[in-house]
Design a protein around this motif. Structure first.
Motif, PDB file in Angstrom:
ATOM      1  N   ARG A  19       0.514  -0.953  -0.337  1.00  0.00           N
ATOM      2  CA  ARG A  19      -0.150  -0.349  -0.181  1.00  0.00           C
ATOM      3  C   ARG A  19       0.737   1.298   0.037  1.00  0.00           C
ATOM      4  NH1 ARG A  19      -5.298  -0.562   4.230  1.00  0.00           N
ATOM      5  NH2 ARG A  19      -5.495   1.063   2.771  1.00  0.00           N
TER       6      ARG A  19
ATOM      7  N   LEU B 271      -5.537  -7.956   0.873  1.00  0.00           N
ATOM      8  CA  LEU B 271      -5.589  -6.906  -0.521  1.00  0.00           C
ATOM      9  C   LEU B 271      -6.635  -6.936  -1.415  1.00  0.00           C
ATOM     10  CD1 LEU B 271      -1.849  -6.382  -0.809  1.00  0.00           C
ATOM     11  CD2 LEU B 271      -3.209  -4.797   0.343  1.00  0.00           C
TER      12      LEU B 271
ATOM     13  N   ILE C 287      -7.826  -3.884  -3.615  1.00  0.00           N
ATOM     14  CA  ILE C 287      -6.898  -2.919  -3.755  1.00  0.00           C
ATOM     15  C   ILE C 287      -6.245  -3.611  -5.056  1.00  0.00           C
ATOM     16  CG2 ILE C 287      -4.639  -2.573  -3.343  1.00  0.00           C
ATOM     17  CD1 ILE C 287      -5.496  -1.311  -1.042  1.00  0.00           C
TER      18      ILE C 287
END
Length: 436
Positions: A16, A54, A59
């Protein structure tokens, strides 16, 4: 680009951070689980868990054998691009709006004796609840509870969030309503489309979605946007019979045209369905600017909604509720609804007649504010129309997972002369499309 970390949390935080720093970009592929595990000297399960987290956060996405990819965020589909093209020489048939003449006028609203609500007051207007039960939802015969929301999309979003999490699967119409598609994309739901066409709602595709363990179904029974098609009684019976086998699936009905519709409402929700909601906004007959919708639902769904629309912070404005109450109580309300209903029906029929005289293929009837032309080479067609001074919406704007051939044309503001001219232009363009 170097991913660091020895734990699940450290690895996902590192990825991230690389995204925020611009060292990873949308569409980039992450190292394979095996490759990154060897690079970091950790167990493969640690990397796999980080990637899984994730994915749940929206994401990254799994591309199967291709690997794990940084998610490409969907662009919000809106009218902005169309509005930028508007000039004095362009006729806007892309807007999708009701005619302002039939929308609410506030000059007779009386608020002098009205006391604004404070924290802890009842969240709903008692008189408006009674109107909703006796008038708005008079055709819903299942045991139900009434709630209000900040428009139909707000209702859909709140109900889905009450039962689903990111990654859950939802059956939705294709072509579908742009704002609904945007909302589902932003919430990271997986969409299983079923086709809506002039032959009706594809029950076989809906059944396939149900067999693939979807968690929810969203359906527009009348004046489906963008097509203007409505669910007939025969198909409604088939869908209702199908849903009896899936009582755990959340069913959401977006009946946005409701009291303006010239078609009967066919209730597809069986008694066995555990969680359901019918949503009817006021956007088409009062004004989109009210951002207000009525919701009829089962008791548990109602309870969940009331927790989200509580008296502490998130209730629907009592001022707004009072205004809507007075508008619905107005002695001329029913007359104005009937006039609007007749007007929109006649507008659609007039354009259909012009198109048929010019041999443009179209359905024999539509409901709502738009008609849909199932034509080939959509992008080429919209460009040719724009060159001739007509702005329409391409079917591609309403797609989910495949190209959509078609045009959405908003009829509410069209004059008779514009309809005649548009049909003649379409006749010439249609011949061009046939020879591409």
């Amino acid at each position: 680009m170097i991913i660091r970390g020895n734990t699940v949390q450290e690895i996902q935080d590192s990825i991230r951070s690389l995204l925020k720093e611009g060292k990873l970009h949308e569409g980039d592929f992450l190292p394979s689980v095996r490759e990154l595990a060897e690079q970091l000297g950790v167990n493969r399960n640690t990397v796999a868990s980080a990637y899984k987290n994730l994915i749940l956060l929206g994401i990254v996405v799994s591309k199967g054998r291709l690997g794990t990819q940084i998610k490409i965020q969907q662009k919000i589909r809106s009218l902005e691009g169309y509005q930028a093209k508007l000039t004095q020489n362009i006729v806007d048939l892309a807007h999708g709006n009701p005619l302002r003449t039939f929308l609410a006028c506030l000059e007779n609203i009386q608020l002098k004796q009205f006391y604004c609500a404070v924290y802890g007051d009842d969240i709903y207007h008692e008189g408006l609840l009674k109107i909703a039960q006796k008038y708005i939802f008079s055709d819903i015969h299942q045991t139900n509870k009434i709630n209000f929301s900040h428009g139909a999309i707000d209702a859909i979003e709140r109900i889905l969030q009450a039962y689903l999490v990111s990654g859950d699967k939802i059956a939705v119409e294709q072509p579908g309503f742009i704002t609904s598609i945007n909302t589902l994309e932003q919430q990271q739901y997986k969409m299983y489309p079923y086709t809506v066409s002039s032959t009706g709602f594809n029950v076989t595709e809906l059944q396939s979605a149900l067999e693939n363990n979807i968690q929810a179904v969203i359906l527009t029974p009348r004046a489906q946007n963008p097509t203007g098609y409505s669910l007939d009684q025969e198909q409604a019976k088939k869908i209702k019979a199908l849903l009896t086998h899936y009582p755990h699936v959340l069913v959401i009905i977006d009946d946005h045209f409701s009291i303006l519709s010239t078609h009967c409402y066919h209730h597809i929700i069986p008694e066995s369905t555990q969680h359901w909601a019918v949503i009817r906004s006021v956007s088409k007959y009062l004004a989109p600017d009210f951002r207000f919708a009525f919701i009829s639902s089962d008791e548990e769904t109602s309870t969940k909604l009331r927790c989200k629309l509580n008296a502490g912070s998130t209730w629907v404005s009592h001022i707004l509720q009072e205004i809507i109450y007075q508008l619905l109580q107005d002695e001329n309300f029913d007359t104005r609804i009937k006039e609007a209903q007749t007007y929109y029906h006649i507008q659609n029929q007039k354009l259909i007649n012009h198109l048929q005289r010019c041999n443009i293929p179209c359905a024999t009837q539509y409901d709502g504010l738009n008609i849909w032309l199932d034509l080939p080479h959509t992008d080429k067609c919209t460009k040719l129309l724009a060159q001739q001074g007509w702005l329409v919406r391409s079917g591609q704007d309403f797609r989910i997972d495949k190209d959509i051939s078609g045009l959405r044309i908003s009829t509410a503001e069209m004059t008779d002369l514009q309809m005649q001219n548009f049909a003649q232009v379409m006749q010439n363009i249609y011949q061009i499309l046939l020879h591409i």
